[in-house]
Design an enzyme around this catalytic site. Sequence first.
Site, PDB file in Angstrom:
ATOM      1  N   SER A 165      -3.289  39.734  47.129  1.00  0.00           N
ATOM      2  CA  SER A 165      -3.201  38.856  48.299  1.00  0.00           C
ATOM      3  C   SER A 165      -4.597  38.677  48.903  1.00  0.00           C
ATOM      4  O   SER A 165      -5.502  38.189  48.236  1.00  0.00           O
ATOM      5  CB  SER A 165      -2.192  39.433  49.305  1.00  0.00           C
ATOM      6  OG  SER A 165      -1.866  38.493  50.295  1.00  0.00           O
ATOM      7  N   GLU A 223       6.311  32.366  44.403  1.00  0.00           N
ATOM      8  CA  GLU A 223       5.438  32.422  45.573  1.00  0.00           C
ATOM      9  C   GLU A 223       4.636  31.137  45.716  1.00  0.00           C
ATOM     10  O   GLU A 223       3.442  31.169  46.011  1.00  0.00           O
ATOM     11  CB  GLU A 223       4.521  33.648  45.523  1.00  0.00           C
ATOM     12  CG  GLU A 223       3.688  33.801  44.269  1.00  0.00           C
ATOM     13  CD  GLU A 223       2.692  34.955  44.394  1.00  0.00           C
ATOM     14  OE1 GLU A 223       2.194  35.218  45.500  1.00  0.00           O
ATOM     15  OE2 GLU A 223       2.406  35.596  43.372  1.00  0.00           O
ATOM     16  N   HIS A 265       5.791  37.257  46.379  1.00  0.00           N
ATOM     17  CA  HIS A 265       4.419  37.684  46.648  1.00  0.00           C
ATOM     18  C   HIS A 265       4.267  39.208  46.689  1.00  0.00           C
ATOM     19  O   HIS A 265       3.436  39.778  45.975  1.00  0.00           O
ATOM     20  CB  HIS A 265       3.970  37.063  47.973  1.00  0.00           C
ATOM     21  CG  HIS A 265       2.516  37.237  48.282  1.00  0.00           C
ATOM     22  ND1 HIS A 265       1.522  36.651  47.541  1.00  0.00           N
ATOM     23  CD2 HIS A 265       1.889  37.930  49.270  1.00  0.00           C
ATOM     24  CE1 HIS A 265       0.338  36.966  48.048  1.00  0.00           C
ATOM     25  NE2 HIS A 265       0.537  37.744  49.095  1.00  0.00           N
TER      26      HIS A 265
END
Length: 282
Positions: A165, A223, A265
């Site tokens: 991320s 995602e 995610h």
Amino acid sequence: MTQTGRDTGRVGPEHARAQAELRIFGEDLPTHILSQKVVDCGPGHRLFLAVPRGEAPQAGWPVIYLLDGNAAFDFLTPEHLALVPGLMLVGVGYDIDRQFARERRTLDFTAPDGPGDGIRPDPVHPGRMAGGAAQFLDRLTGPLRAAAEAGLPIDPTRRTLWGHSFGGLFTLYALLTQPDSFARFASISPSIWWDEPLIRRVAEQAGPMADAPPLLVALGNKEKRSGSSGPPPDGPAPATLKFVADLQEGTGLSPDLHVLPGLIHIQTIAGSLPLALPFAAA
């Protein structure tokens, strides 16, 4: 672990508030010895170490540095470690009780922009600061690396950086600005959506890269929206796919791209480890 700073964890997506249970520290592991240490630099970091048992090779062990170490070691399993009995793992986290230090990682993992030190208010998350990646990279390759590797036989030519991320975004920043800082890079579900023009400028400034290091990129196919609001995610994040394609064309990098089926995610942390750990051990 003690909480530090203003990152209270009271708002945000569910996974951003999760406590770090670190159950792997209660496991009897045949492959690695686990330990933790606090390093008094920056905001206060906690390192999570998984050191291979037995004798190191003559050149030393390869090592992978996992950003968001509190979360990375929360998702780490004995089965993951069994894949790489000769790989040392270092989780680079913060001295808090949660998986994620949201305010700290926003500052540390985002690229500088503008004059001076480049630190500025986060354009996406009100109340946070951004742009401290250059300072964090110095900290990571300086006192944090020194503390993690102290007294251990490490092969300095076989260090890998892994980030998820915002950590994946930082991994790209490190690769593009200091490609010699690690031998390999694994960028997982990178937050390209966060100020995409900025990371594109970083890539443009890097230009063609001679002897480009290996780059692994992985993201889930659930995602499409990487942010924390909007409709349910569906498909891989298009901004990430486009950035990876453009990166290959503009820099000469040859990303090894994986789309992980069925994963949202947060799930790509664990989902990427069967790929990233052997990648680091190679």
